[in-house]
Design a protein around this motif. Structure first.
Motif, PDB file in Angstrom:
ATOM      1  N   ALA A 224      12.594  44.667 -11.106  1.00  0.00           N
ATOM      2  CA  ALA A 224      11.545  44.337 -10.142  1.00  0.00           C
ATOM      3  C   ALA A 224      10.745  43.104 -10.542  1.00  0.00           C
ATOM      4  N   GLN A 225      10.908  42.635 -11.799  1.00  0.00           N
ATOM      5  CA  GLN A 225      10.170  41.450 -12.225  1.00  0.00           C
ATOM      6  C   GLN A 225      10.530  40.236 -11.368  1.00  0.00           C
ATOM      7  N   SER A 226      11.819  40.103 -11.009  1.00  0.00           N
ATOM      8  CA  SER A 226      12.230  38.974 -10.175  1.00  0.00           C
ATOM      9  C   SER A 226      11.625  39.090  -8.779  1.00  0.00           C
ATOM     10  N   LEU A 227      11.426  40.313  -8.292  1.00  0.00           N
ATOM     11  CA  LEU A 227      10.763  40.503  -7.003  1.00  0.00           C
ATOM     12  C   LEU A 227       9.300  40.115  -7.100  1.00  0.00           C
ATOM     13  N   ALA A 228       8.643  40.495  -8.202  1.00  0.00           N
ATOM     14  CA  ALA A 228       7.242  40.108  -8.398  1.00  0.00           C
ATOM     15  C   ALA A 228       7.108  38.585  -8.488  1.00  0.00           C
ATOM     16  N   ASP A 229       8.050  37.936  -9.184  1.00  0.00           N
ATOM     17  CA  ASP A 229       8.022  36.475  -9.283  1.00  0.00           C
ATOM     18  C   ASP A 229       8.185  35.830  -7.911  1.00  0.00           C
ATOM     19  N   LEU A 230       9.071  36.412  -7.079  1.00  0.00           N
ATOM     20  CA  LEU A 230       9.278  35.879  -5.733  1.00  0.00           C
ATOM     21  C   LEU A 230       8.009  35.999  -4.904  1.00  0.00           C
ATOM     22  N   ILE A 231       7.319  37.138  -5.032  1.00  0.00           N
ATOM     23  CA  ILE A 231       6.085  37.337  -4.273  1.00  0.00           C
ATOM     24  C   ILE A 231       5.007  36.361  -4.743  1.00  0.00           C
ATOM     25  N   MET A 232       4.911  36.152  -6.045  1.00  0.00           N
ATOM     26  CA  MET A 232       3.937  35.184  -6.554  1.00  0.00           C
ATOM     27  C   MET A 232       4.231  33.787  -6.016  1.00  0.00           C
ATOM     28  N   THR A 233       5.502  33.445  -5.887  1.00  0.00           N
ATOM     29  CA  THR A 233       5.881  32.153  -5.298  1.00  0.00           C
ATOM     30  C   THR A 233       5.447  32.090  -3.837  1.00  0.00           C
ATOM     31  N   LEU A 234       5.661  33.179  -3.103  1.00  0.00           N
ATOM     32  CA  LEU A 234       5.254  33.215  -1.700  1.00  0.00           C
ATOM     33  C   LEU A 234       3.743  33.073  -1.558  1.00  0.00           C
ATOM     34  N   LEU A 235       2.996  33.634  -2.532  1.00  0.00           N
ATOM     35  CA  LEU A 235       1.537  33.575  -2.452  1.00  0.00           C
ATOM     36  C   LEU A 235       0.990  32.173  -2.699  1.00  0.00           C
ATOM     37  N   GLU A 236       1.836  31.272  -3.160  1.00  0.00           N
ATOM     38  CA  GLU A 236       1.411  29.882  -3.316  1.00  0.00           C
ATOM     39  C   GLU A 236       1.210  29.209  -1.960  1.00  0.00           C
ATOM     40  N   ASP A 237       1.811  29.789  -0.927  1.00  0.00           N
ATOM     41  CA  ASP A 237       1.633  29.284   0.429  1.00  0.00           C
ATOM     42  C   ASP A 237       0.296  29.788   0.964  1.00  0.00           C
ATOM     43  N   GLU A 238      -0.625  28.887   1.200  1.00  0.00           N
ATOM     44  CA  GLU A 238      -1.959  29.272   1.660  1.00  0.00           C
ATOM     45  C   GLU A 238      -1.912  29.964   3.020  1.00  0.00           C
ATOM     46  N   ASN A 239      -0.878  29.665   3.821  1.00  0.00           N
ATOM     47  CA  ASN A 239      -0.773  30.312   5.133  1.00  0.00           C
ATOM     48  C   ASN A 239      -0.557  31.815   4.984  1.00  0.00           C
ATOM     49  N   VAL A 240       0.095  32.210   3.891  1.00  0.00           N
ATOM     50  CA  VAL A 240       0.316  33.638   3.652  1.00  0.00           C
ATOM     51  C   VAL A 240      -0.995  34.309   3.281  1.00  0.00           C
ATOM     52  N   LYS A 241      -1.747  33.699   2.363  1.00  0.00           N
ATOM     53  CA  LYS A 241      -2.995  34.312   1.886  1.00  0.00           C
ATOM     54  C   LYS A 241      -4.112  34.250   2.918  1.00  0.00           C
ATOM     55  N   SER A 242      -4.127  33.200   3.712  1.00  0.00           N
ATOM     56  CA  SER A 242      -5.224  33.035   4.661  1.00  0.00           C
ATOM     57  C   SER A 242      -4.919  33.632   6.030  1.00  0.00           C
ATOM     58  N   GLY A 243      -3.721  34.225   6.184  1.00  0.00           N
ATOM     59  CA  GLY A 243      -3.354  34.816   7.463  1.00  0.00           C
ATOM     60  C   GLY A 243      -4.172  36.058   7.746  1.00  0.00           C
ATOM     61  N   PRO A 244      -4.012  36.630   8.934  1.00  0.00           N
ATOM     62  CA  PRO A 244      -4.767  37.842   9.291  1.00  0.00           C
ATOM     63  C   PRO A 244      -4.447  38.981   8.338  1.00  0.00           C
ATOM     64  N   HIS A 245      -5.439  39.839   8.111  1.00  0.00           N
ATOM     65  CA  HIS A 245      -5.260  40.961   7.176  1.00  0.00           C
ATOM     66  C   HIS A 245      -4.187  41.900   7.696  1.00  0.00           C
ATOM     67  N   GLU A 246      -3.225  42.215   6.864  1.00  0.00           N
ATOM     68  CA  GLU A 246      -2.153  43.140   7.219  1.00  0.00           C
ATOM     69  C   GLU A 246      -2.208  44.348   6.285  1.00  0.00           C
ATOM     70  N   ALA A 247      -1.683  45.468   6.769  1.00  0.00           N
ATOM     71  CA  ALA A 247      -1.739  46.707   5.985  1.00  0.00           C
ATOM     72  C   ALA A 247      -0.988  46.593   4.673  1.00  0.00           C
ATOM     73  N   TRP A 248      -0.014  45.669   4.603  1.00  0.00           N
ATOM     74  CA  TRP A 248       0.809  45.633   3.392  1.00  0.00           C
ATOM     75  C   TRP A 248       0.048  45.121   2.179  1.00  0.00           C
ATOM     76  N   TRP A 249      -1.081  44.421   2.348  1.00  0.00           N
ATOM     77  CA  TRP A 249      -1.788  43.878   1.185  1.00  0.00           C
ATOM     78  C   TRP A 249      -2.307  44.985   0.279  1.00  0.00           C
ATOM     79  N   VAL A 250      -2.913  46.025   0.879  1.00  0.00           N
ATOM     80  CA  VAL A 250      -3.427  47.134   0.077  1.00  0.00           C
ATOM     81  C   VAL A 250      -2.272  47.839  -0.631  1.00  0.00           C
ATOM     82  N   SER A 251      -1.199  48.086   0.115  1.00  0.00           N
ATOM     83  CA  SER A 251      -0.036  48.757  -0.474  1.00  0.00           C
ATOM     84  C   SER A 251       0.599  47.916  -1.565  1.00  0.00           C
TER      85      SER A 251
END
Length: 618
Positions: free
Chosen positions: A380-407
């Protein structure tokens, strides 16, 4: 070629195949397909698809170009409807050919009989969106010719319109009314097709409420039984406990014999267990035994459906899954390979649509949540690394709040990815849509991403504690019987995070309890502290916790929720001793359980009463 057609037709009529013969026939077709007449092309394609001898290379690259070149020579609409059904039955969706067929058939709908309609509706069901005007004409003509349909054609038509997502309650009502008139001629598999179609269309006409018959189940094979159950889980109005019990009986019987699950069958069955809350532990055990074989040839989509379903099972069933994963090396190897394929598929989504990373982010979050729910951290470390890469996109972090963030915050903390957990926590706390329930869940995450310090949150340099504690009354105080000298700001534990279950570990608790009775040590077993924290054995302020598969990741380390539980209990002033379930099993087998317990109690001596200390250490 006419001789080959006769041979194929005879074999198809008998539903009989012969691998060497059909290999020779396919070689001939590769050379001679252009010499076939339109009628021969239709009959060959139909026979091969019925016998499942139509490989994609032959249909897509050999037959399709010849068919398209001779389209105007076919008998319309009969031959073209048969060709469309044959390709669909062989699961070869040749877009160019289907577009040509739809173009020609659209003007010939009025010439179609019931056989043609049912065939073409079934064939085009999955690509209806590309031919909406064609389906409108098919709907009108279906209503006009309903009385000529056989039960098989009715079932196939309902199934096709349902899969296509056609929204027309009056159409389904008329089709079901006609079905009930011919109910005596309805085969068991026809009933399953009807159920699937109605479930997909999310429509249940009143006439269909009496459709189910308990005796029907005995005529179904295991695959059809699973499909029927899956459809019923989406049609609660049709709920029939008697039919459901009969269908499950058939599945259990077939699963112990020659029949074997396919990935889609197993995914459907697991989803049914989740939706209907079925406690089918024996059937689940049979399913898990087949998983290593299944996963070796599974598609990424099929695996992700199955993995997500397993992660949503009730606690006792999920613990059985986790035990099998920890026990079975072959299963772990197969899962690791499938997880890696899933991560690569999500990465390819980014490459295909780098302007919008939200779909990839959601898919990655769902996969991480499923892994955390089942304690899977092997790759799962490679999945965590992929998510961290995705979070570099400000559009992902600044988008509307979705239920998946808490999960996702919980899931990444559960698997020990502290950096990712903190990042997700900050994203959640920046949202104005965060509910009090979300804050309760996130408080658990905050506990196991902050190391021990002056209090259970530690130094908390990022201000997470203050942000989470804003809601008044969010964290209930420990009961007044606590003798803890440390201030505990609440129960950083949520039942959803680590729900209790009565799996194999409960037997070990009973063994320990009996041993403690023999040692004259008063205690309580399986109790809750502060109404939230379930512990296996309590002796005054000393607690014994047995760590089994539900408490440990596949790598062997404690899950984040297990860590959080221990920190929370220690913050209340308890002395906590964790014992691996393997240690208890070995002690029981060797007859040294009391010796193991003396050693454990010596480590938590400060948590025992004076009387207990005397019994233990005098």
């Amino acid at each position: 070629m006419s001789d080959i057609v006769s041979v194929l037709w005879a074999f198809a009529s008998l539903n009989l195949t012969h691998s060497e013969l059909f290999a020779e026939i396919r070689q001939v077709l590769h050379r001679e397909a252009e010499n076939c007449s339109p009628k021969e092309l239709t009959q060959i394609t139909w026979a091969l698809s019925r016998l499942k001898e139509a490989d994609e290379d032959l249909l897509r690259h050999v037959m399709a170009p010849v068919i398209r070149a001779k389209l105007l020579e076919f008998e319309v609409p009969r031959d073209l409807c048969t060709l469309a059904f044959a390709y669909s039955n062989a699961r070869v969706m040749e877009e160019g050919l289907f577009s040509d067929l739809a173009h020609i058939l659209s003007s010939k709908v009025r010439l179609m009989n019931a056989h043609d309609i049912s065939s073409v509706v079934a064939a085009f069901a999955t690509i209806e969106y590309a031919h909406k005007s064609f389906f409108k004409a098919l709907k009108r003509h279906t209503k006009a010719t309903l009385q000529t349909f056989t039960p098989l054609q009715l079932a196939r038509t309902i199934h096709g319109f349902g899969i296509a997502g056609v929204d027309d309650p009056s159409l389904y009502r008329k089709l079901c009314d006609e079905v009930m008139k011919k109910r005596e001629q309805l085969h068991a598999k026809n009933l399953v097709e009807i159920l699937i179609g109605l479930a997909e269309a999310e429509v249940l006409p009143e006439s269909a409420l009496t459709l189910l018959n308990v005796d029907t189940a005995k005529w179904l094979d295991a695959k059809s039984c699973i499909q029927a159950l899956h459809a019923l889980s989406r049609l609660p109005q049709l709920g029939s406990e008697a039919f459901q019990k009969e269908v499950l009986k058939v599945i259990r019987k077939k699963a112990q014999g020659w029949w074997r699950f396919e990935v889609e069958d197993l995914a459907d069955l697991i989803e049914v267990m989740v939706v209907l809350n079925l406690q089918e532990m024996f059937l689940l055990k049979l399913s898990l035994g087949q998983m290593p074989r299944l996963l070796r040839n599974s598609t990424t989509t099929g695996f992700l459906r199955l993995w997500g379903g397993l992660s949503e099972l009730p606690a006792i069933a999920k613990e059985q899954v986790q035990e099998e994963i920890h026990r079975n090396q072959h299963l772990r190897n197969a899962i690791a390979s499938c997880i890696q394929q899933g991560i690569e598929a999500i990465a390819s989504m980014i490459e295909d649509n780098d302007s919008n990373t939200q779909p990839a982010m959601k898919a990655a979050a769902e996969l991480m949540l499923a892994c955390a729910s089942l304690g899977w951290d092997t790759n799962a470390q490679s999945l965590a690394d992929l998510i961290m890469t995705l979070l570099e996109d400000e559009n992902v972090k600044s988008g509307p709040h979705e239920a998946w963030w808490v999960s996702l915050a919980w899931a990444s903390g559960e698997l020990g990815f502290e950096e990712l957990s903190k990042t997700c926590l900050k994203i959640c706390l920046d949202s104005k849509d965060l509910s009090e329930e979300d804050r309760r869940r996130l408080s658990t995450v905050a506990l196991f991403v902050n190391e021990a310090g002056t209090d259970c949150f530690g130094p908390d340099p990022d201000g997470l504690r203050e942000a989470l504690c804003e809601a008044p009354g969010n964290f209930p105080q420990e009961d007044t019987s606590s003798t803890s000298s440390r201030s505990f700001k609440g129960s950083y534990w949520h039942p959803e995070m680590h729900s209790s279950s009565k799996g194999s570990s409960s037997e070990k608790v009973d063994h320990i309890s009996r041993a403690l009775v023999e040692m004259n040590l008063p205690h309580e077993k399986t109790v809750k502290i502060a109404g939230l924290h379930e512990v296996d054995i309590r002796l005054e302020r000393a607690l014994l916790l047995i760590l089994g598969p539900k408490d440990l990741a596949t790598s062997g380390k404690a899950l984040g929720s297990t860590v959080a539980r221990k920190r929370a209990l220690e913050a209340m002033g308890f002395m906590v001793k964790e014992i691996y379930v393997q240690e208890v099993e070995l002690a029981i087998t060797s007859g040294s359980l009391q010796e193991l317990l003396w050693t454990c109690l010596a480590e938590v001596g400060d948590g025992l009463s004076d009387g207990q200390k005397g019994l233990t250490f005098k």
